[in-house]
Motif scaffolding. Structure first.
Motif, PDB file in Angstrom:
ATOM      1  N   PHE A 179     -11.379   1.068  23.816  1.00  9.50           N
ATOM      2  CA  PHE A 179     -12.069  -0.020  22.909  1.00  9.50           C
ATOM      3  C   PHE A 179     -11.686   0.788  21.505  1.00  9.50           C
ATOM      4  O   PHE A 179     -11.607   1.761  21.167  1.00  9.50           O
ATOM      5  CB  PHE A 179     -13.387   0.202  23.033  1.00  9.50           C
ATOM      6  N   PRO A 180     -11.317  -0.203  20.611  1.00 12.24           N
ATOM      7  CA  PRO A 180     -10.872   0.175  19.374  1.00 12.24           C
ATOM      8  C   PRO A 180     -11.974   1.014  18.391  1.00 12.24           C
ATOM      9  O   PRO A 180     -13.171   0.502  18.525  1.00 12.24           O
ATOM     10  CB  PRO A 180     -10.584  -0.994  18.508  1.00 12.24           C
ATOM     11  N   ASN A 181     -11.636   2.315  17.728  1.00 12.47           N
ATOM     12  CA  ASN A 181     -12.640   2.844  16.955  1.00 12.47           C
ATOM     13  C   ASN A 181     -12.175   2.530  15.528  1.00 12.47           C
ATOM     14  O   ASN A 181     -11.067   2.698  14.996  1.00 12.47           O
ATOM     15  CB  ASN A 181     -12.531   4.560  17.346  1.00 12.47           C
ATOM     16  N   PRO A 182     -13.085   1.770  14.776  1.00 10.06           N
ATOM     17  CA  PRO A 182     -12.576   1.349  13.453  1.00 10.06           C
ATOM     18  C   PRO A 182     -12.010   2.605  12.651  1.00 10.06           C
ATOM     19  O   PRO A 182     -13.091   3.478  12.306  1.00 10.06           O
ATOM     20  CB  PRO A 182     -13.938   0.799  12.923  1.00 10.06           C
ATOM     21  N   PRO A 183     -10.866   2.418  12.100  1.00 13.83           N
ATOM     22  CA  PRO A 183     -10.136   3.533  11.361  1.00 13.83           C
ATOM     23  C   PRO A 183     -10.839   3.576   9.940  1.00 13.83           C
ATOM     24  O   PRO A 183     -11.265   2.581   9.415  1.00 13.83           O
ATOM     25  CB  PRO A 183      -8.722   3.200  11.583  1.00 13.83           C
ATOM     26  N   ASP A 184     -10.742   4.659   9.172  1.00  8.41           N
ATOM     27  CA  ASP A 184     -11.152   4.794   7.892  1.00  8.41           C
ATOM     28  C   ASP A 184     -10.056   4.287   6.848  1.00  8.41           C
ATOM     29  O   ASP A 184     -10.612   3.665   5.996  1.00  8.41           O
ATOM     30  CB  ASP A 184     -11.133   6.406   7.492  1.00  8.41           C
ATOM     31  N   LYS A 185      -8.880   4.229   7.298  1.00 12.83           N
ATOM     32  CA  LYS A 185      -7.694   3.428   6.544  1.00 12.83           C
ATOM     33  C   LYS A 185      -7.077   2.474   7.383  1.00 12.83           C
ATOM     34  O   LYS A 185      -6.964   2.647   8.589  1.00 12.83           O
ATOM     35  CB  LYS A 185      -6.776   4.406   6.047  1.00 12.83           C
ATOM     36  N   PHE A 186      -6.715   1.280   6.623  1.00 15.50           N
ATOM     37  CA  PHE A 186      -6.177   0.182   7.323  1.00 15.50           C
ATOM     38  C   PHE A 186      -4.716   0.508   8.201  1.00 15.50           C
ATOM     39  O   PHE A 186      -3.946   1.359   7.765  1.00 15.50           O
ATOM     40  CB  PHE A 186      -5.790  -0.796   6.328  1.00 15.50           C
ATOM     41  N   GLY A 187      -5.032   0.365   9.557  1.00 16.08           N
ATOM     42  CA  GLY A 187      -3.752   0.558  10.384  1.00 16.08           C
ATOM     43  C   GLY A 187      -3.836   1.792  11.150  1.00 16.08           C
ATOM     44  O   GLY A 187      -2.827   2.108  11.882  1.00 16.08           O
ATOM     45  N   GLN A 188      -4.544   2.759  10.727  1.00 12.40           N
ATOM     46  CA  GLN A 188      -4.583   4.291  11.337  1.00 12.40           C
ATOM     47  C   GLN A 188      -5.359   4.126  12.389  1.00 12.40           C
ATOM     48  O   GLN A 188      -6.169   5.114  12.508  1.00 12.40           O
ATOM     49  CB  GLN A 188      -4.908   4.934  10.017  1.00 12.40           C
ATOM     50  N   ASP A 189      -4.936   3.218  13.418  1.00 10.22           N
ATOM     51  CA  ASP A 189      -5.698   3.406  14.627  1.00 10.22           C
ATOM     52  C   ASP A 189      -4.741   3.642  15.802  1.00 10.22           C
ATOM     53  O   ASP A 189      -4.824   3.095  17.006  1.00 10.22           O
ATOM     54  CB  ASP A 189      -6.450   2.026  14.788  1.00 10.22           C
ATOM     55  N   GLY A 190      -3.605   4.380  15.668  1.00  9.24           N
ATOM     56  CA  GLY A 190      -2.783   4.603  16.561  1.00  9.24           C
ATOM     57  C   GLY A 190      -1.521   3.453  16.679  1.00  9.24           C
ATOM     58  O   GLY A 190      -0.910   3.498  17.598  1.00  9.24           O
ATOM     59  N   GLY A 191      -1.421   2.450  15.746  1.00 11.00           N
ATOM     60  CA  GLY A 191      -0.557   1.644  15.803  1.00 11.00           C
ATOM     61  C   GLY A 191      -1.166   0.555  16.701  1.00 11.00           C
ATOM     62  O   GLY A 191      -0.411  -0.434  17.031  1.00 11.00           O
ATOM     63  N   LYS A 192      -2.337   0.501  17.202  1.00 11.91           N
ATOM     64  CA  LYS A 192      -2.716  -0.495  18.201  1.00 11.91           C
ATOM     65  C   LYS A 192      -3.014  -2.045  17.660  1.00 11.91           C
ATOM     66  O   LYS A 192      -2.523  -3.014  18.150  1.00 11.91           O
ATOM     67  CB  LYS A 192      -4.005  -0.269  18.762  1.00 11.91           C
ATOM     68  N   PHE A 193      -3.409  -2.057  16.210  1.00 12.07           N
ATOM     69  CA  PHE A 193      -3.624  -3.373  15.696  1.00 12.07           C
ATOM     70  C   PHE A 193      -2.319  -3.959  15.265  1.00 12.07           C
ATOM     71  O   PHE A 193      -1.767  -4.834  15.404  1.00 12.07           O
ATOM     72  CB  PHE A 193      -4.496  -3.272  14.492  1.00 12.07           C
ATOM     73  N   TYR A 194      -1.317  -2.948  14.862  1.00 11.31           N
ATOM     74  CA  TYR A 194       0.008  -3.234  14.352  1.00 11.31           C
ATOM     75  C   TYR A 194       0.652  -3.763  15.486  1.00 11.31           C
ATOM     76  O   TYR A 194       1.595  -4.803  15.431  1.00 11.31           O
ATOM     77  CB  TYR A 194       0.955  -2.315  13.728  1.00 11.31           C
ATOM     78  N   HIS A 195       0.609  -3.098  16.625  1.00  9.16           N
ATOM     79  CA  HIS A 195       1.456  -3.648  17.801  1.00  9.16           C
ATOM     80  C   HIS A 195       0.873  -5.029  18.387  1.00  9.16           C
ATOM     81  O   HIS A 195       1.577  -5.898  18.633  1.00  9.16           O
ATOM     82  CB  HIS A 195       1.164  -2.627  19.049  1.00  9.16           C
ATOM     83  N   CYS A 196      -0.176  -5.324  18.240  1.00  8.66           N
ATOM     84  CA  CYS A 196      -0.987  -6.721  18.640  1.00  8.66           C
ATOM     85  C   CYS A 196      -0.553  -7.641  17.392  1.00  8.66           C
ATOM     86  O   CYS A 196      -0.159  -8.726  17.916  1.00  8.66           O
ATOM     87  CB  CYS A 196      -2.551  -6.693  18.706  1.00  8.66           C
ATOM     88  N   TYR A 197      -0.685  -7.318  16.205  1.00 10.17           N
ATOM     89  CA  TYR A 197      -0.112  -8.069  15.157  1.00 10.17           C
ATOM     90  C   TYR A 197       1.341  -8.528  15.294  1.00 10.17           C
ATOM     91  O   TYR A 197       1.773  -9.766  15.092  1.00 10.17           O
ATOM     92  CB  TYR A 197      -0.483  -7.761  13.918  1.00 10.17           C
ATOM     93  N   ASP A 198       2.201  -7.577  15.536  1.00 16.11           N
ATOM     94  CA  ASP A 198       3.460  -7.947  15.700  1.00 16.11           C
ATOM     95  C   ASP A 198       3.985  -8.835  16.747  1.00 16.11           C
ATOM     96  O   ASP A 198       4.774  -9.711  16.657  1.00 16.11           O
ATOM     97  CB  ASP A 198       4.514  -6.773  15.814  1.00 16.11           C
ATOM     98  N   THR A 199       3.325  -8.507  17.974  1.00 19.54           N
ATOM     99  CA  THR A 199       3.466  -9.504  18.866  1.00 19.54           C
ATOM    100  C   THR A 199       2.841 -10.922  18.610  1.00 19.54           C
ATOM    101  O   THR A 199       3.884 -12.062  18.817  1.00 19.54           O
ATOM    102  CB  THR A 199       2.554  -9.134  20.359  1.00 19.54           C
ATOM    103  N   LEU A 200       1.912 -11.076  18.017  1.00 21.29           N
ATOM    104  CA  LEU A 200       1.372 -12.446  17.555  1.00 21.29           C
ATOM    105  C   LEU A 200       2.420 -12.941  16.552  1.00 21.29           C
ATOM    106  O   LEU A 200       2.629 -14.403  16.632  1.00 21.29           O
ATOM    107  CB  LEU A 200       0.004 -12.362  16.793  1.00 21.29           C
ATOM    108  N   ALA A 201       2.709 -12.129  15.589  1.00 23.44           N
ATOM    109  CA  ALA A 201       3.687 -12.847  14.408  1.00 23.44           C
ATOM    110  C   ALA A 201       5.038 -13.251  14.919  1.00 23.44           C
ATOM    111  O   ALA A 201       5.350 -14.527  14.819  1.00 23.44           O
ATOM    112  CB  ALA A 201       3.877 -11.857  13.432  1.00 23.44           C
ATOM    113  N   GLN A 202       5.468 -12.607  15.975  1.00 22.71           N
ATOM    114  CA  GLN A 202       6.786 -12.903  16.709  1.00 22.71           C
ATOM    115  C   GLN A 202       6.567 -14.262  17.450  1.00 22.71           C
ATOM    116  O   GLN A 202       7.290 -15.138  17.405  1.00 22.71           O
ATOM    117  CB  GLN A 202       7.218 -11.642  17.821  1.00 22.71           C
TER     118      GLN A 202
END
Length: 632
Positions: free
Chosen positions: A16-39
């Motif tokens: 379960f995601p732990n909201p990070p203090d800085k955008f995207g610093q959650d181990g790359g989990k959001f970016y991984h999901c977003y890149d798949t969605l953008a593709q």
């Protein structure tokens, strides 16, 4: 859109995601999901457009061939027939020969004009050829633009180097450019409409040509053409009445846009007459657009907000939605939050998620825990993010809309009503999870806690005001939160915590007219405005009255942890951009007053001594930076 980033046959364990203090610093989990969605979005758009362009090229080629065949029949009708001149000359020769044979001496006019000299094409023939030629021109233009459109798509899909981060934001900039210049509308509506216009013109010219040859044949052929045209217009009107009607075409899109524009104009006139729209809202809607000749590229924070909008509005994957929601808590600037909230589709979609926070959690792949715990964590995350949005926006921006229509002027109740109707245990972060949570998540959850307390004790509340808020539970929860406060350098967190210490011990009911305006300033934690509440909170915790209200041990613990947080802020070299060296000295001045108090615990005194060392180091760094800048 279902963008599942995991392999369904080899799914990793979901955390379960732990909201990070800085955008995207959650181990790359959001970016991984977003890149798949953008593709998936890019593949869906480009593949559909390519198929349509290929079909247009084939049809335009066949249509141009048929059109050319008819032009070959009608173009000769624009000039005189050489056979008419030949027949006229033969008739003159025959007349001369007949005179010679019969011995007559009549004069035959030798300068009689030929038919070609007096020839003029009929008016309908000229119109027929003009329409056939215009129809062919539309077919050629649409074919050329279809080839050009394929080149545009090749450029859109071209990727450069520079690593995944650069490629991600470059792709998003290209997507925004395609939206800004209406690439999909041009290739999906304009190009097919050119070909359809050419086809309509061809049908009109065909009917006129057949009427020129035979009115009866023209009537026989025209009836099915008229029926087809009526069906085409009727199918376009059906999409105006039912937006899920499958009969979409460029004409239907134009009709929907026209009807929507007319309805909006009527609504604006109605609201203007009834004077039910606030002045600030009109300022928001009618503010000047930027100079198109001086357009600036989107900055990183704006791109992050757009990425969150795409993930929330388009994705149906629960993991993507949870990771995107967790990263909303890292948005600090009100301007970026305003950009995120101003999107109508985002408002509508996020409200659906808040109303049904556990919807789709059972579809998460790789989660091995209790589904009930997952549902509660999802509910807590969505409610906390909703409170963060409500507290980060200015009052004039808190307008909820749906499909361009204003649906609520009290979005606090609309956005947070599901949280207000929940039990307190379902919205607060459990104590065992507080130490592992980031400061932004805890701060947002505390903001939700304050709003929940206000809602329960407001005048006219469904629950009896005499029940009050459990002060023991509040004291224990705030004491535990202070432990997390001690390990971070978040001035916003410290500012909100100080406000709670000042507000809640002596007064459990928030008797304010605008609770958002009351809480927003400490929640946003501006450095200049936060110093005085922090000083008053220190004084409050050291006073005997506070010790009697709270608990001496709890007061000492919270005081010590607040000093530790202040020490972390002073020592942080890469902290908040609005915490200057002057603010750090002001914070030290406040802490010095606390350190001289005889009731100060020993643990707090040790923190104070460390704070003095850190402020000296901060001043030294500031002085060396000043010297280096002057030397340059």
């Amino acid at each position: 859109m279902n963008a599942f980033p995991q392999n369904p046959f080899n799914a990793p364990v979901f955390e379960f995601p732990n909201p990070p203090d800085k955008f995207g610093q959650d181990g790359g989990k959001f970016y991984h999901c977003y890149d798949t969605l953008a593709q998936e979005i890019d593949d869906d758009m480009t593949s559909g457009l390519k198929e349509q362009l290929d079909g247009m090229l084939i049809f335009a080629g066949l249509f141009a061939g048929v059109n050319t065949a008819f032009l070959a029949l009608t173009i000769p009708l624009l000039s005189a027939d050489p056979a008419d001149d030949t027949n006229a000359l033969l008739a003159q020769n025959n007349a001369i020969l007949m005179q010679l044979v019969m011995g007559r001496n009549d004069t035959v006019p030798a300068d009689s004009p030929l038919p070609s000299t007096a020839f003029s094409p009929a008016h309908d023939v000229f119109i027929i050829n003009a329409l056939f030629a215009l129809s062919l021109a539309f077919a050629i233009i649409s074919s050329f633009l279809a080839v050009l459109g394929r080149q545009w798509l090749v450029y859109y899909r071209k990727r450069g180097g520079g690593g995944p981060d650069r490629q991600r934001w470059e792709q998003l900039k290209r997507f925004l450019g395609a939206e800004r210049w209406r690439l999909e509308a041009i290739l999906d509506d304009v190009l097919p409409s050119l070909l359809q216009i050419g086809l309509v013109i061809f049908c009109i010219s065909l009917i006129l040509y057949l009427r020129h040859l035979s009115p009866a044949i023209s009537l026989i052929v025209g009836i099915p053409l008229y029926v087809g045209l009526a069906f085409f217009i009727g199918s376009a009107l059906c999409t105006v009445w039912d937006r899920f009607c499958p009969f979409h075409s460029p004409l239907s899109h134009l009709m929907v846009w026209a009807f929507h524009l007319l309805s909006q104009a009527g609504m604006v006139m109605k609201l203007a007459i009834s004077s039910r729209v606030s002045y600030g809202y009109w300022d928001w809607e009618l503010e000047a657009t930027p100079d198109p000749w001086k357009r600036e590229e989107e900055n990183l924070e704006s791109l992050q907000a757009i990425a969150l909008q795409r993930a929330i509005c388009i994705s149906d994957d629960p993991a993507t939605l949870l990771h995107a929601t967790a990263n909303i808590l890292s948005i600090r600037g009100p301007d970026v939050m305003t950009q995120l909230w101003d999107d109508d589709a985002f408002q509508e979609r996020f409200l659906q998620l808040v109303e049904n926070p556990s919807n789709g959690t059972l579809q998460l792949r790789g989660y091995n825990g209790d589904p009930k715990d997952l549902a509660e964590s999802s509910r807590r995350l969505y409610y906390t993010t909703a409170a963060h949005i409500a507290l980060s926006l200015s009052p004039d921006r808190m307008v909820m809309r749906s499909s361009g229509r204003i649906i609520s002027y009290k979005p606090l109740l609309s956005l947070l009503r599901p949280a207000f109707n929940s039990d307190l245990t379902k919205i607060l972060i459990p104590s065992p999870l507080l130490q592992d949570s980031f400061s932004k998540f805890i701060r947002g959850n505390l903001g939700l806690y304050i709003l929940w307390c206000w809602y329960q004790l407001r005048p006219g509340a469904d629950r009896a005001p005499e029940k009050g808020i459990d002060s023991v539970h509040m004291r224990n929860h705030l004491t535990t939160c202070s432990e997390a406060l001690a390990s971070c350098s978040d001035l916003q967190f410290l500012s909100l915590f100080a406000w709670i210490v000042l507000r809640f011990p002596g007064r459990m009911v928030l008797d304010v007219d605008d609770v958002l305006e009351e809480i927003r300033k400490p929640y946003l934690g501006n450095a200049a405005d936060a110093m005085e509440p922090i000083r008053e909170a220190f004084v409050n915790l050291l006073s005997s009255e506070s010790a009697g209200s709270w608990d001496s041990l709890a007061c000492d613990t919270m005081l010590t942890n607040m000093l530790r947080c202040a020490e972390q802020i002073v020592a942080d070299e890469q902290g908040h951009s609005d915490v200057s060296i002057d603010h750090k000295f002001k914070l030290l001045e406040i802490c010095e007053e606390v350190l001289r108090n005889p009731r100060l615990p020993e643990a707090a005194g040790q923190v104070g001594r460390k704070l003095r060392v850190n402020i000296a180091q901060a001043w030294s760094r500031e002085y060396m930076d000043f010297i280096s800048k002057n030397q340059d």
